[in-house]
Each structure stands twice: as C-alpha cells, then as structure tokens.
Design a protein around this motif. Structure first.
Motif, PDB file in Angstrom:
ATOM      1  N   GLY A  20       9.561 106.551  15.251  1.00  0.00           N
ATOM      2  CA  GLY A  20       9.356 106.015  16.731  1.00  0.00           C
ATOM      3  C   GLY A  20       9.758 105.156  17.685  1.00  0.00           C
ATOM      4  N   ARG A  21       9.351 104.971  18.360  1.00  0.00           N
ATOM      5  CA  ARG A  21       9.702 103.946  19.435  1.00  0.00           C
ATOM      6  C   ARG A  21      10.096 102.563  19.261  1.00  0.00           C
ATOM      7  NH1 ARG A  21       9.124 105.654  24.891  1.00  0.00           N
ATOM      8  NH2 ARG A  21       9.339 103.862  26.376  1.00  0.00           N
ATOM      9  N   ARG A  22      11.318 102.958  19.737  1.00  0.00           N
ATOM     10  CA  ARG A  22      11.916 101.247  19.698  1.00  0.00           C
ATOM     11  C   ARG A  22      11.267 100.535  20.944  1.00  0.00           C
ATOM     12  NH1 ARG A  22      17.552 102.076  18.116  1.00  0.00           N
ATOM     13  NH2 ARG A  22      18.284 100.659  19.374  1.00  0.00           N
ATOM     14  N   GLU A  23      11.400  98.945  20.649  1.00  0.00           N
ATOM     15  CA  GLU A  23      10.956  98.626  22.216  1.00  0.00           C
ATOM     16  C   GLU A  23      11.929  98.636  23.038  1.00  0.00           C
ATOM     17  OE1 GLU A  23      11.364  94.379  21.328  1.00  0.00           O
ATOM     18  OE2 GLU A  23       9.244  94.643  19.625  1.00  0.00           O
ATOM     19  N   ASP A  24      13.741  99.216  22.639  1.00  0.00           N
ATOM     20  CA  ASP A  24      13.909  99.447  24.718  1.00  0.00           C
ATOM     21  C   ASP A  24      13.719 100.912  25.249  1.00  0.00           C
ATOM     22  OD1 ASP A  24      14.908 101.094  22.919  1.00  0.00           O
ATOM     23  OD2 ASP A  24      16.934 100.374  22.377  1.00  0.00           O
ATOM     24  N   GLY A  25      12.525 101.205  24.600  1.00  0.00           N
ATOM     25  CA  GLY A  25      12.193 102.710  25.065  1.00  0.00           C
ATOM     26  C   GLY A  25      13.323 104.132  24.312  1.00  0.00           C
ATOM     27  N   TYR A  26      14.271 103.553  23.456  1.00  0.00           N
ATOM     28  CA  TYR A  26      14.405 104.908  22.910  1.00  0.00           C
ATOM     29  C   TYR A  26      13.227 105.064  21.788  1.00  0.00           C
ATOM     30  CZ  TYR A  26      18.877 104.614  25.918  1.00  0.00           C
ATOM     31  OH  TYR A  26      19.573 104.837  26.895  1.00  0.00           O
TER      32      TYR A  26
END
Length: 280
Positions: A20-26
């Motif tokens: 999944g994609r994280r809030e920090d873009g990673y």
C-alpha cells in the motif's frame, strides 16, 4: 596517504510484495532480501588534500549532489565531525538500474568503510539513521544479515534463514526506473502480504517467488518472458524478478549450472549473464 579496499555486494529480492501507499509517498512492502557474491570494489584513500569520487564504468551521469555515495559521505562527515578529505574510487561490476541494489550497496559500504577506518562501531544507530535517510535498501546493506525479511519501506529488518543456492542472473541492457514501476503498478487499496515460512526456502513454498511488479514489467518488456522461458527450460527450480527489474534469476539448488551459464552467454550476447551464490 593510506588506502583501504572494500567489497560492495549486490542483492536479490527473492520476494517483493507492495502492500500500500503511505501518506509520505512511499510504499509499504514485504520483501526477502538476499546478498549475493557479485561485488563492486570500493577504494577509499585517506590523507589526501581534496575530495574526489570516481567511478570506473560506463553510463553513470548522476550529478555529484544527487549521488548516493556522495550523500553518504557528506552525512558521515557531518555526523562524526570529520575534517579529513578522501578519494573514493568505485570499480563497478554490478549492472546499474538492474534491480540489484548497486547504488544502495555502494552507499552502505562507504558508511561501513569509513566507520572501519575511524574505529566506529558499524552497527551504531547513527549509521542506521543515515542509511534510512539515503534509501529503502541501504539499511539492509548496512546490516550484518546475509538474508533478511524487509518490511515498512524495506528498512524494518528481521533475520531470515539463508537457503544455499546458485543463482543464474540475466541482466538485459536497459534500465527500469523504480519511480516509473511504482507509479504504474495500479495499486488502488492496501493489502496484507502473503507470508513466507522460515521452515522452507521461499522457492519451495506453494505461493512461489511473488513479485508484484512482474506482470507490469513483463508486459512492458516482452523480451523478459523469453528469458524466463529459457531459464525454466534449463532446469532451474524457480525463476524470479529482482526488485523492479529488469534482472531475472533462476534458482539452482543441487548442481552448479556452469554449462547452462556458458550456453546462455553464447545465446544471448546482448545481455549480461552472471553465475553467483548467496552470501552467508
């Protein structure tokens, strides 16, 4: 002037799942890293009047300020208040942009090398903090583990058993951008990983060697399907894609596949073929 020589190993992602994609873009991932005996050579000279970074290879056109090795060097000097200059020469063997972690390994090896030169514990948390800032694969190369389960963005490491094997690597003469691969993966929602037991080698487990980028990369570069078919026809027990590619690898457990290696080198003259083993 004194010089030191260090070996910088490549890695394989035996397994790579994007969760999944994280809030920090990673992205959160689930991966099994394996260090292999394919090395770049790094020479560090101490006691020189100025700084110099040199690569013995073709195809590296990265501005100095964006180079991971340079970033690692600057961060190390700042963290430990070093004023000496160094000449760093890197003789490249690991293909660039091939999913084998060469740049991350070089950065980690420079951190470990400088720590060795100045008598600093290579496992100090300060080095791991620097490694995490540099990139998701750098902490694994800094770690003492030959094989590890990587979670988070790859920086959360757990030792994983090393299962001995030979790996036949086929590295096409093109690069695949990690950024492009993640942007085009088409991930719409988060998921849980397919877990791997520590009781058996990953390639002997029912789910096989999962790489979530395989379908995307094989569709974009159909030539990889031909290479995969060739490896399967040669009797390997599994075929995998390392990182976001384009390197694919065949796993051989029982016999050294030297004749297969020689045959593939002759058949595919426009790719690089390596016969390697796991580090332990």
């Amino acid at each position: 002037m004194k010089k030191y020589l260090f070996l910088s190993p490549a890695k394989l992602n035996l397994v790579l799942q994007v969760l999944g994609r994280r809030e920090d873009g990673y992205h959160n991932i689930y991966t099994i890293f394996q260090k292999i005996d394919l090395f770049d050579e790094i020479e560090i000279k101490k006691g020189v009047p100025d700084f110099r970074l040199e690569f013995i290879t073709k195809g590296i056109n990265i501005p100095l300020e964006e180079n991971l090795v340079y970033k690692a060097y600057v961060k190390f000097k700042q963290a430990f208040n070093l004023r000496e200059n160094h000449h760093i020469t890197i003789k490249k063997t690991i293909p660039i942009g091939a999913g084998l972690g060469g740049g991350s390994s070089n950065a980690a090896t420079v951190l470990k090398g400088l720590a060795y030169i100045y008598g600093i514990d290579q496992q100090t948390p300060v080095l791991y903090d620097i490694a995490k800032e540099l990139g998701a694969d750098v902490p694994f190369f800094l770690s003492p583990y030959a094989t590890a389960l990587g979670e988070g963005i790859g920086e959360v490491l757990t030792p994983y058993p090393t299962f001995s094997a030979w790996y036949l690597l086929i590295c096409p003469d093109f690069e695949i951008s990690t950024k492009w691969a993640y942007q085009n993966l088409g991930l719409t929602k988060s998921k849980n990983p397919v877990y791997y037991s520590t009781e058996h080698s990953p390639w002997r487990q029912p789910q096989g060697l999962i790489n979530d980028f395989k379908a995307l990369v094989f569709e974009k570069f159909p030539f990889l399907k031909e290479l995969e078919a060739q490896l399967k026809a040669c009797g390997c027990c599994a075929v995998g894609l390392s990182g976001t590619g384009p390197t694919i690898f065949g796993v051989f457990e029982k016999e050294l596949p030297f004749y297969v290696y020689e045959a593939l080198k002759k058949k595919f003259r426009k790719v690089r073929v390596f016969l390697v083993q796991n580090l332990e």
